[in-house]
Design an enzyme around this catalytic site. Sequence first.
Site, PDB file in Angstrom:
ATOM      1  N   ASN A 190       0.408 -10.767 -39.805  1.00 14.10           N
ATOM      2  CA  ASN A 190       0.553  -9.585 -40.655  1.00 14.10           C
ATOM      3  C   ASN A 190      -0.541  -8.561 -40.385  1.00 14.10           C
ATOM      4  O   ASN A 190      -0.289  -7.350 -40.321  1.00 14.10           O
ATOM      5  CB  ASN A 190       0.524  -9.985 -42.131  1.00 14.10           C
ATOM      6  CG  ASN A 190       1.848 -10.538 -42.608  1.00 14.10           C
ATOM      7  OD1 ASN A 190       2.909 -10.193 -42.087  1.00 14.10           O
ATOM      8  ND2 ASN A 190       1.814 -11.408 -43.595  1.00 14.10           N
ATOM      9  N   HIS A 221       3.446  -5.991 -41.627  1.00 10.01           N
ATOM     10  CA  HIS A 221       4.280  -6.844 -42.476  1.00 10.01           C
ATOM     11  C   HIS A 221       5.741  -6.864 -42.044  1.00 10.01           C
ATOM     12  O   HIS A 221       6.436  -7.862 -42.268  1.00 10.01           O
ATOM     13  CB  HIS A 221       4.171  -6.397 -43.942  1.00 10.01           C
ATOM     14  CG  HIS A 221       2.836  -6.725 -44.552  1.00 10.01           C
ATOM     15  ND1 HIS A 221       2.530  -7.977 -45.037  1.00 10.01           N
ATOM     16  CD2 HIS A 221       1.723  -5.975 -44.724  1.00 10.01           C
ATOM     17  CE1 HIS A 221       1.291  -7.988 -45.499  1.00 10.01           C
ATOM     18  NE2 HIS A 221       0.777  -6.781 -45.328  1.00 10.01           N
ATOM     19  N   GLU A 266       4.642 -17.902 -46.672  1.00  7.61           N
ATOM     20  CA  GLU A 266       5.026 -18.479 -45.387  1.00  7.61           C
ATOM     21  C   GLU A 266       5.222 -19.984 -45.504  1.00  7.61           C
ATOM     22  O   GLU A 266       5.193 -20.703 -44.499  1.00  7.61           O
ATOM     23  CB  GLU A 266       3.972 -18.161 -44.317  1.00  7.61           C
ATOM     24  CG  GLU A 266       2.647 -18.849 -44.500  1.00  7.61           C
ATOM     25  CD  GLU A 266       1.656 -18.085 -45.383  1.00  7.61           C
ATOM     26  OE1 GLU A 266       0.457 -18.358 -45.255  1.00  7.61           O
ATOM     27  OE2 GLU A 266       2.080 -17.220 -46.177  1.00  7.61           O
ATOM     28  N   ASP A 280       7.767 -10.198 -41.464  1.00  6.87           N
ATOM     29  CA  ASP A 280       9.071 -10.537 -42.050  1.00  6.87           C
ATOM     30  C   ASP A 280      10.042 -11.036 -40.979  1.00  6.87           C
ATOM     31  O   ASP A 280      10.804 -11.984 -41.203  1.00  6.87           O
ATOM     32  CB  ASP A 280       9.670  -9.317 -42.752  1.00  6.87           C
ATOM     33  CG  ASP A 280       8.965  -8.992 -44.063  1.00  6.87           C
ATOM     34  OD1 ASP A 280       8.189  -9.836 -44.542  1.00  6.87           O
ATOM     35  OD2 ASP A 280       9.185  -7.889 -44.598  1.00  6.87           O
ATOM     36  N   ASP A 289       4.539 -24.973 -42.987  1.00  8.95           N
ATOM     37  CA  ASP A 289       3.795 -23.734 -43.190  1.00  8.95           C
ATOM     38  C   ASP A 289       3.537 -23.092 -41.826  1.00  8.95           C
ATOM     39  O   ASP A 289       3.196 -23.785 -40.863  1.00  8.95           O
ATOM     40  CB  ASP A 289       2.476 -24.036 -43.902  1.00  8.95           C
ATOM     41  CG  ASP A 289       1.699 -22.790 -44.249  1.00  8.95           C
ATOM     42  OD1 ASP A 289       1.816 -22.319 -45.391  1.00  8.95           O
ATOM     43  OD2 ASP A 289       0.964 -22.281 -43.372  1.00  8.95           O
TER      44      ASP A 289
END
Length: 230
Positions: A121, A126, A156, A130, A113
């Site tokens: 973010n 965002h 994630e 990404d 993770d």
Amino acid sequence: YRASPSERNRLRLYNESEAMWDRTDRTVFLAKTYSEQKLRFFRLVFVVFGVNLAALFLVVWVVRYRVAGKLERDAHFDTLTGAYNKNTFNDLMSREMERSRRSGAPLSIIALDLDHFKRVNDTYGHKTGDRVLQNVSRIVKKQIRLYDLFCRTGGEEFIILMGNTDLTQATLSAERIRRAVEGSDFVPRTSLSLGVAEYEPAESSEEFFARADRALYEAKAAGRNLVRVG
């Protein structure tokens, strides 16, 4: 000529006859030329139609092949990272567990993770988030074997299924992945928390995954950017 047979009328009859033959020849020639032109025209139409039809079939086949390929890929892979999606991974995991039970070969998973991903973010947006996911995915893929199964299970969250790999080997792989992500010069910098577990033949896939997931959260609780074993 019969009514008045004379040299003059005979020549006149002859000339008229020759003229009629000449007109007849020209008519036949024109008819033949017209027929050949029509035949060539229909041949050209047929060829053009055939070529267009073949081109249409080719376009349809290519489009269908590409669309079918994309749909097939979208059905099995995460479009952002190129990792397997969760549904496909569940099927592959069940298959690998069955293979491990039959052969006795070790099977391990690594749950990972991204640390503080929400902060990425919120701070950078965002789109940057990404790109971070894509960068981490590229790094992970370079650190694992071709036949290891890499899956995105959530926003994630990722998991790696490693066949013929015991707990010690999987832990070393997890540590190598953690160091590779930590050492990346990608901005913003990020790190991973990882949990490792080895399959026990008596347990279900949910139990197997839960042990790795618990180890992952132990790594989070211990300060993040760590590997823990479940």
